[in-house]
Write an enzyme that holds these catalytic residues in place. Structure first.
Site, mmCIF file in Angstrom:
data_model
loop_
_atom_site.group_PDB
_atom_site.id
_atom_site.type_symbol
_atom_site.label_atom_id
_atom_site.label_comp_id
_atom_site.label_asym_id
_atom_site.label_seq_id
_atom_site.Cartn_x
_atom_site.Cartn_y
_atom_site.Cartn_z
ATOM 1 N N SER A 31 4.554 -7.523 -2.341
ATOM 2 C CA SER A 31 3.975 -7.528 -0.980
ATOM 3 C C SER A 31 4.666 -8.715 -0.440
ATOM 4 O O SER A 31 4.272 -9.772 -1.086
ATOM 5 C CB SER A 31 2.710 -7.153 -0.554
ATOM 6 O OG SER A 31 2.394 -7.303 0.685
ATOM 7 N N ASN B 30 -7.102 -9.346 -6.816
ATOM 8 C CA ASN B 30 -7.238 -9.950 -5.631
ATOM 9 C C ASN B 30 -8.616 -10.769 -5.243
ATOM 10 O O ASN B 30 -8.757 -11.920 -4.551
ATOM 11 C CB ASN B 30 -7.131 -9.025 -4.350
ATOM 12 C CG ASN B 30 -7.729 -7.826 -4.376
ATOM 13 O OD1 ASN B 30 -7.660 -7.088 -5.299
ATOM 14 N ND2 ASN B 30 -8.603 -7.672 -3.311
ATOM 15 N N CYS C 126 -13.560 -6.541 2.262
ATOM 16 C CA CYS C 126 -13.699 -6.709 3.714
ATOM 17 C C CYS C 126 -12.627 -5.992 4.515
ATOM 18 O O CYS C 126 -11.391 -6.092 4.093
ATOM 19 C CB CYS C 126 -13.567 -8.280 3.938
ATOM 20 S SG CYS C 126 -13.934 -8.748 5.732
ATOM 21 N N THR D 205 0.922 -1.371 -0.041
ATOM 22 C CA THR D 205 -0.053 0.032 -0.253
ATOM 23 C C THR D 205 1.080 1.328 0.048
ATOM 24 O O THR D 205 0.670 2.177 -0.583
ATOM 25 C CB THR D 205 -1.132 0.027 1.266
ATOM 26 O OG1 THR D 205 -1.700 -1.145 1.206
ATOM 27 C CG2 THR D 205 -1.666 1.210 1.285
ATOM 28 N N GLN E 199 -0.552 -9.749 -6.224
ATOM 29 C CA GLN E 199 -1.354 -10.811 -6.129
ATOM 30 C C GLN E 199 -0.732 -12.097 -7.170
ATOM 31 O O GLN E 199 -0.693 -13.120 -6.967
ATOM 32 C CB GLN E 199 -2.747 -10.783 -6.543
ATOM 33 C CG GLN E 199 -3.599 -10.354 -5.623
ATOM 34 C CD GLN E 199 -3.871 -11.214 -4.074
ATOM 35 O OE1 GLN E 199 -3.366 -12.293 -4.129
ATOM 36 N NE2 GLN E 199 -4.195 -10.468 -3.020
ATOM 37 N N THR F 58 14.788 3.326 9.950
ATOM 38 C CA THR F 58 15.363 2.115 10.076
ATOM 39 C C THR F 58 14.759 1.011 9.506
ATOM 40 O O THR F 58 13.667 0.793 9.909
ATOM 41 C CB THR F 58 16.160 1.915 11.613
ATOM 42 O OG1 THR F 58 16.637 3.347 11.929
ATOM 43 C CG2 THR F 58 16.967 0.928 11.839
ATOM 44 N N HIS G 141 3.920 -10.432 2.447
ATOM 45 C CA HIS G 141 2.986 -11.157 3.280
ATOM 46 C C HIS G 141 2.298 -12.129 2.344
ATOM 47 O O HIS G 141 1.209 -13.021 2.606
ATOM 48 C CB HIS G 141 2.215 -10.500 4.441
ATOM 49 C CG HIS G 141 0.881 -9.876 3.683
ATOM 50 N ND1 HIS G 141 -0.051 -10.214 3.700
ATOM 51 C CD2 HIS G 141 1.302 -8.509 3.418
ATOM 52 C CE1 HIS G 141 -0.946 -9.077 3.453
ATOM 53 N NE2 HIS G 141 -0.345 -8.081 3.161
HETATM 54 N N1 PLP Z 1 -2.728 -4.819 -4.039
HETATM 55 C C1 PLP Z 1 -3.408 -5.904 -4.183
HETATM 56 C C2 PLP Z 1 -3.911 -6.433 -5.423
HETATM 57 C C3 PLP Z 1 -3.612 -6.473 -2.780
HETATM 58 O O1 PLP Z 1 -4.371 -7.770 -2.998
HETATM 59 C C4 PLP Z 1 -3.171 -5.939 -1.696
HETATM 60 C C5 PLP Z 1 -3.522 -6.616 -0.388
HETATM 61 O O2 PLP Z 1 -4.495 -7.222 -0.158
HETATM 62 C C6 PLP Z 1 -2.643 -4.705 -1.721
HETATM 63 C C7 PLP Z 1 -2.370 -4.226 -2.869
HETATM 64 C C8 PLP Z 1 -1.983 -4.173 -0.340
HETATM 65 O O3 PLP Z 1 -1.108 -4.947 0.029
HETATM 66 P P1 PLP Z 1 -0.199 -4.735 1.661
HETATM 67 O O4 PLP Z 1 -1.167 -5.553 2.465
HETATM 68 O O5 PLP Z 1 1.206 -5.228 1.468
HETATM 69 O O6 PLP Z 1 -0.567 -3.056 1.707
#
Ligand code: PLP
Length: 404
Positions: free
Chosen positions: A214, A166, A339, A92, A194, A252, A216
């Site tokens: 990202s 997503n 959600c 984000t 994604q 940092t 995670h």
């Molecule tokens: N873009 C997409 C397509 C996502 O699915 C997500 C998270 O669900 C994001 C951006 C944002 O990622 P982050 O959780 O690292 O901010």
């Protein structure tokens, strides 16, 4: 037995929770993924490397080396050079950094993630939205019209296009979009969050100017993102301070989480599916799912999609009710709708696709979409058990009615 839960009609959530199945099956990888095997060890080891990467002494250099290694691993995953990758606190944040870089005009697909749409609306640039087809694919004539409006006045234009959605898993034709944008003199930001780690994605083949991923979503930790910028392009920091990340992101570095991101990227790069590689599992899963869901609609079924994602709408059922019922039965899935903070709201993605219009059921179909997204810990047995639990959940839920 979890099976008993399905006949409660989900009005008796308290009673049902007493019968919860202790075995959990996680089918929500698009929301976040568990740590990849091997990543936890890298993270824990990196915690002992406590130096500040900006320090000149040995401890600092050790930490800096971990960050440098991760930068190369992440760059390799997306076919870029380490020198063009910067770390920050999330995808984000990375998307905000690119979108808020002072463009005259920002063009987004209607189905982009909120992490793109919100900064695009709020960054002060002219904002045009490009529609998607009922299959969820970019409407190329709409894109051409938006580019003509923007480019006609010689504006500095950024086009934001996600590689994969997503909610639905629909894959956009990024290379085609990038070629059209290049022709029109616009730059392209690809939200590759994604797709990264699910299918091979190469920034050069895609022809994009910026890409964001990202940690995670691919087996790393939450709270770390990365932005790749084509050599020669400069960005301004959103968070300025001590000059970290070549001045692009003050603060940092989260060394251990960055090291884990690198490890996840490297592990996953060796295992990547080619486009369509896992589709036979998805096809068989969706066939079985539709067999037990009369009137069910797999969203974007005709479009190229991520091989781990199925979004199914069940006419006449509320998505929240299904999510709760499945959760009580031991399965974690999401409402297809957006959600946040535990609340389900209307999905702008499904709305943009006009979901439900063909069936004449309008809002209801969009509000009944469930996203099932699986990953490396999922077994065929998990998917088979899901089908059986799903079948009972859907048909026994109060209010179910057949539409087709
Ligand atoms: N873009 C997409 C397509 C996502 O699915 C997500 C998270 O669900 C994001 C951006 C944002 O990622 P982050 O959780 O690292 O901010």
């Amino acid at each position: 037995m979890a099976r008993d839960v399905f006949f409660l009609g989900f009005d008796g959530v308290g009673a049902a929770s007493a019968m919860m199945d202790s075995r959990r099956t996680y089918l929500d990888y698009n929301a976040t993924s568990p740590l990849r095997p091997g990543v936890r060890d890298v993270f824990v080891d990196a915690l002992s490397c406590f130096g500040n990467p900006s320090s000149v002494h040995t401890e600092g250099r050790q930490a800096r080396a971990l960050v440098a290694k991760a930068r190369k691993q992440v760059a390799d995953l997306i076919g870029g050079q380490a020198s063009d990758v910067s770390f920050c606190g999330s995808a984000t944040e990375a998307l905000n950094m690119v979108i808020r870089a002072g463009w005259d005009c920002v063009i987004t697909l209607a189905s982009e993630h909120a992490a793109v749409l919100e900064p695009a609306k709020g960054c002060g640039a002219d904002h045009y939205t490009v529609g998607v087809t009922p299959d969820g694919l970019v409407d190329l004539s709409d894109l051409a019209a938006a580019l003509a409006r923007a480019g006609g006045s010689g504006l500095r234009t950024l086009v934001c296009v996600q590689a994969a959605n997503n909610e639905t898993g629909v894959l956009q034709p990024i290379d085609e979009v990038a070629a059209i944008c290049r022709e029109a003199g616009a730059l392209v930001l690809c939200d590759a969050v994604q797709v990264a780690g699910k299918l091979s994605f190469d920034v050069t083949d895609a022809g994009v100017d910026f890409a964001v991923i990202s940690a995670h979503k691919l087996g790393g930790m939450k709270g770390v993102g990365a932005v790749w910028a084509r050599p020669g392009l400069t960005l301004a920091p959103l968070v300025s301070g001590g000059g970290q990340e070549k001045g692009l992101r003050g603060g940092t570095e989260n060394v251990a989480a960055i090291a884990a991101f690198g490890a996840a990227a490297e592990i996953i790069a060796g295992l990547l599916e080619t486009k369509g590689g896992g589709c036979h599992v998805q096809e068989a899963f969706e066939t079985s799912l539709l067999e037990v869901t009369p009137g069910g609609v797999v969203v974007g079924q005709r479009a190229p999609r991520l091989p781990n994602t199925t979004c199914i709408a069940v006419p006449g059922r509320a998505a929240e009710t299904l999510v709760i019922g499945l959760d009580l039965a031991g399965f974690a899935v999401s409402a297809g709708a957006a959600c946040s903070s535990g609340k389900v709201s209307r999905s702008h993605v499904l709305d943009a696709m006009g979901l439900g219009k063909e069936l004449g059921s309008g809002e209801e179909l969009s509000a009944s979409a469930i996203r099932i997204s699986w990953g490396w810990e999922t077994t065929q047995d998990d998917l088979d058990r899901f089908i059986s639990v799903w079948s009972q959940t859907v048909t026994s839920s109060k209010g179910y009615r057949q539409v087709a």
